[in-house]
Structures are given as structure tokens and as C-alpha cells.
Design a protein around this motif. Structure first.
Motif, PDB file in Angstrom:
ATOM      1  N   MET A   1      43.901  43.484  48.210  1.00 44.22           N
ATOM      2  CA  MET A   1      43.207  42.199  47.920  1.00 44.22           C
ATOM      3  C   MET A   1      43.619  42.028  46.735  1.00 44.22           C
ATOM      4  SD  MET A   1      39.001  41.485  47.830  1.00 44.22           S
ATOM      5  CE  MET A   1      38.335  41.861  46.127  1.00 44.22           C
ATOM      6  N   ARG A   2      43.869  40.555  46.364  1.00 47.42           N
ATOM      7  CA  ARG A   2      44.277  40.071  45.177  1.00 47.42           C
ATOM      8  C   ARG A   2      43.308  40.129  44.153  1.00 47.42           C
ATOM      9  NH1 ARG A   2      47.514  34.783  45.289  1.00 47.42           N
ATOM     10  NH2 ARG A   2      45.330  33.818  44.791  1.00 47.42           N
ATOM     11  N   ARG A   3      43.622  40.210  42.838  1.00 47.02           N
ATOM     12  CA  ARG A   3      42.601  40.124  41.638  1.00 47.02           C
ATOM     13  C   ARG A   3      42.551  38.545  41.507  1.00 47.02           C
ATOM     14  NH1 ARG A   3      45.740  44.401  38.604  1.00 47.02           N
ATOM     15  NH2 ARG A   3      47.055  42.563  38.101  1.00 47.02           N
ATOM     16  N   TRP A   4      41.363  38.351  41.031  1.00 49.92           N
ATOM     17  CA  TRP A   4      41.082  37.146  40.601  1.00 49.92           C
ATOM     18  C   TRP A   4      40.225  36.941  39.351  1.00 49.92           C
ATOM     19  CZ3 TRP A   4      36.105  36.490  39.111  1.00 49.92           C
ATOM     20  CH2 TRP A   4      35.067  37.543  39.359  1.00 49.92           C
ATOM     21  N   TYR A   5      39.744  38.027  38.558  1.00 52.70           N
ATOM     22  CA  TYR A   5      38.917  37.950  37.480  1.00 52.70           C
ATOM     23  C   TYR A   5      40.079  37.683  36.283  1.00 52.70           C
ATOM     24  CZ  TYR A   5      40.501  42.795  37.845  1.00 52.70           C
ATOM     25  OH  TYR A   5      41.354  43.943  37.867  1.00 52.70           O
ATOM     26  N   GLY A   6      41.089  37.898  36.335  1.00 51.99           N
ATOM     27  CA  GLY A   6      41.932  37.712  35.252  1.00 51.99           C
ATOM     28  C   GLY A   6      42.096  35.945  34.931  1.00 51.99           C
ATOM     29  N   GLN A   7      42.148  35.194  35.854  1.00 50.74           N
ATOM     30  CA  GLN A   7      42.224  33.742  35.829  1.00 50.74           C
ATOM     31  C   GLN A   7      40.878  33.302  35.032  1.00 50.74           C
ATOM     32  OE1 GLN A   7      43.349  31.786  39.391  1.00 50.74           O
ATOM     33  NE2 GLN A   7      44.925  33.406  39.857  1.00 50.74           N
ATOM     34  N   PHE A   8      39.890  33.977  35.625  1.00 48.53           N
ATOM     35  CA  PHE A   8      38.449  33.551  35.191  1.00 48.53           C
ATOM     36  C   PHE A   8      38.124  33.854  33.597  1.00 48.53           C
ATOM     37  CE2 PHE A   8      33.947  32.667  35.077  1.00 48.53           C
ATOM     38  CZ  PHE A   8      33.273  33.604  34.657  1.00 48.53           C
ATOM     39  N   PHE A   9      38.629  35.334  33.162  1.00 48.75           N
ATOM     40  CA  PHE A   9      38.187  35.681  31.887  1.00 48.75           C
ATOM     41  C   PHE A   9      39.234  34.997  31.132  1.00 48.75           C
ATOM     42  CE2 PHE A   9      36.060  39.308  34.049  1.00 48.75           C
ATOM     43  CZ  PHE A   9      34.854  38.984  33.583  1.00 48.75           C
ATOM     44  N   ILE A  12      37.811  31.535  30.196  1.00 46.17           N
ATOM     45  CA  ILE A  12      36.703  31.632  29.270  1.00 46.17           C
ATOM     46  C   ILE A  12      37.183  32.030  27.764  1.00 46.17           C
ATOM     47  CG2 ILE A  12      34.702  32.873  28.650  1.00 46.17           C
ATOM     48  CD1 ILE A  12      34.324  30.851  30.916  1.00 46.17           C
ATOM     49  N   ALA A  13      38.312  32.984  27.636  1.00 45.58           N
ATOM     50  CA  ALA A  13      38.441  33.552  26.555  1.00 45.58           C
ATOM     51  C   ALA A  13      39.549  32.481  25.662  1.00 45.58           C
ATOM     52  CB  ALA A  13      39.521  34.883  26.672  1.00 45.58           C
ATOM     53  N   GLY A  14      40.573  31.768  26.578  1.00 43.93           N
ATOM     54  CA  GLY A  14      41.247  30.709  25.921  1.00 43.93           C
ATOM     55  C   GLY A  14      40.331  29.665  25.398  1.00 43.93           C
ATOM     56  N   GLY A  23      43.078  25.247  25.343  1.00 43.43           N
ATOM     57  CA  GLY A  23      42.838  26.742  25.344  1.00 43.43           C
ATOM     58  C   GLY A  23      42.470  27.150  26.820  1.00 43.43           C
ATOM     59  N   GLY A  24      41.787  26.712  27.432  1.00 50.28           N
ATOM     60  CA  GLY A  24      40.984  27.367  28.575  1.00 50.28           C
ATOM     61  C   GLY A  24      42.330  27.102  29.578  1.00 50.28           C
ATOM     62  N   LEU A  25      43.335  26.012  29.453  1.00 48.76           N
ATOM     63  CA  LEU A  25      44.398  25.999  30.351  1.00 48.76           C
ATOM     64  C   LEU A  25      45.201  27.224  30.098  1.00 48.76           C
ATOM     65  CD1 LEU A  25      45.828  24.377  32.660  1.00 48.76           C
ATOM     66  CD2 LEU A  25      46.766  23.051  30.960  1.00 48.76           C
ATOM     67  N   LEU A  26      45.643  27.456  28.762  1.00 50.31           N
ATOM     68  CA  LEU A  26      46.606  28.363  28.593  1.00 50.31           C
ATOM     69  C   LEU A  26      46.021  29.745  28.861  1.00 50.31           C
ATOM     70  CD1 LEU A  26      47.656  27.352  24.915  1.00 50.31           C
ATOM     71  CD2 LEU A  26      49.193  27.187  27.113  1.00 50.31           C
TER      72      LEU A  26
END
Length: 127
Positions: A1-9, A12-14, A23-26
Motif C-alpha cells: 500500500m502506498r503512503r498518503w500521510y506525507g502529503q497531508f502532513f 499542514i507543516a508548509g 507554503g501549503g503547496l510546497l
């Protein structure tokens, strides 16, 4: 299964770090790269698809010759000739004579490979 949480976090962090939607886009882009293991040191380079044939390869060089033209062994002579002419018109060294030296060298290599594959197919078809 491919990860998804990197994009989400990452999103938020950006957004929180730069306090701006850009920043969110980056962060989303960095998270995407994280999810697809772009930062992983264990990432292996992709295998070379069009490796030249070895002399003791047996049937592998036949497969290689057809793979160069992206055709199956059941292709007609007309299809092989058409694919050969198309690739040679694209990678002929005279066509990139005014390009960078690296591109000229690459075009020479590719045209040698195309010619070798075409010669191999012609030898097999004449048997």
C-alpha cells in the motif's frame, strides 16, 4: 500500500511554517516526494531497458532487437521498416549536428543500437 500521510502532513507543516497558501503547496510537493520514497537512500537506479546484446545471449538478443523498435516478433516487414525509418529520422547524428556534444554522442550511440537491432532482425528474417 502506498503512503498518503506525507502529503497531508507536508501540506499542514508548509502552511504553518510559511503562513501562506504557497507554503501549503510546497509542503504538499515535499510530502509527495516523501510518499514516493524520493528521499530514501536505498533507492536503486532503474535497470537499463535497451542494453546491447551479449554474444552468448542466445534468444535474448532477438528479444532485445524487437524491443528497440517496440514491436513484437510477429510484426510484418513493413512495420519493422517503418519503425526503423522513424527512429533513424529521430536519432540520426546529422539531425543533431548543431546540438550539444553530449546529445551528439547520445544520438550516435542510439543510432548504432538501432542499426544493430535492424541488422539482427534482417538476419533472422532471411533464415
Amino acid at each position: 500500500m502506498r503512503r498518503w500521510y506525507g502529503q497531508f502532513f507536508g501540506f499542514i507543516a508548509g502552511w504553518l511554517l510559511l503562513r501562506h497558501p504557497v507554503g501549503g503547496l510546497l509542503g504538499l510537493l515535499v510530502g509527495y516526494a516523501f510518499d514516493h520514497d524520493a528521499f530514501s537512500p536505498s533507492r536503486k537506479p532503474a535497470p537499463k531497458r535497451d542494453a546491447p546484446p551479449r554474444p552468448d545471449a542466445g534468444n535474448a538478443d532477438v528479444d532485445w532487437a524487437y524491443r528497440v523498435f517496440d514491436l513484437s516478433e510477429s510484426a510484418s516487414d513493413a512495420q519493422i521498416d517503418r519503425a526503423y525509418r522513424k527512429l533513424m529520422s529521430q536519432y540520426h547524428p546529422d539531425r543533431v549536428a548543431s546540438a550539444a556534444p553530449e546529445l551528439q554522442k547520445l544520438a550516435e550511440q542510439k543510432s548504432r543500437e538501432i542499426n544493430a537491432a535492424y541488422d539482427r532482425i534482417q538476419k533472422l528474417r532471411k533464415k
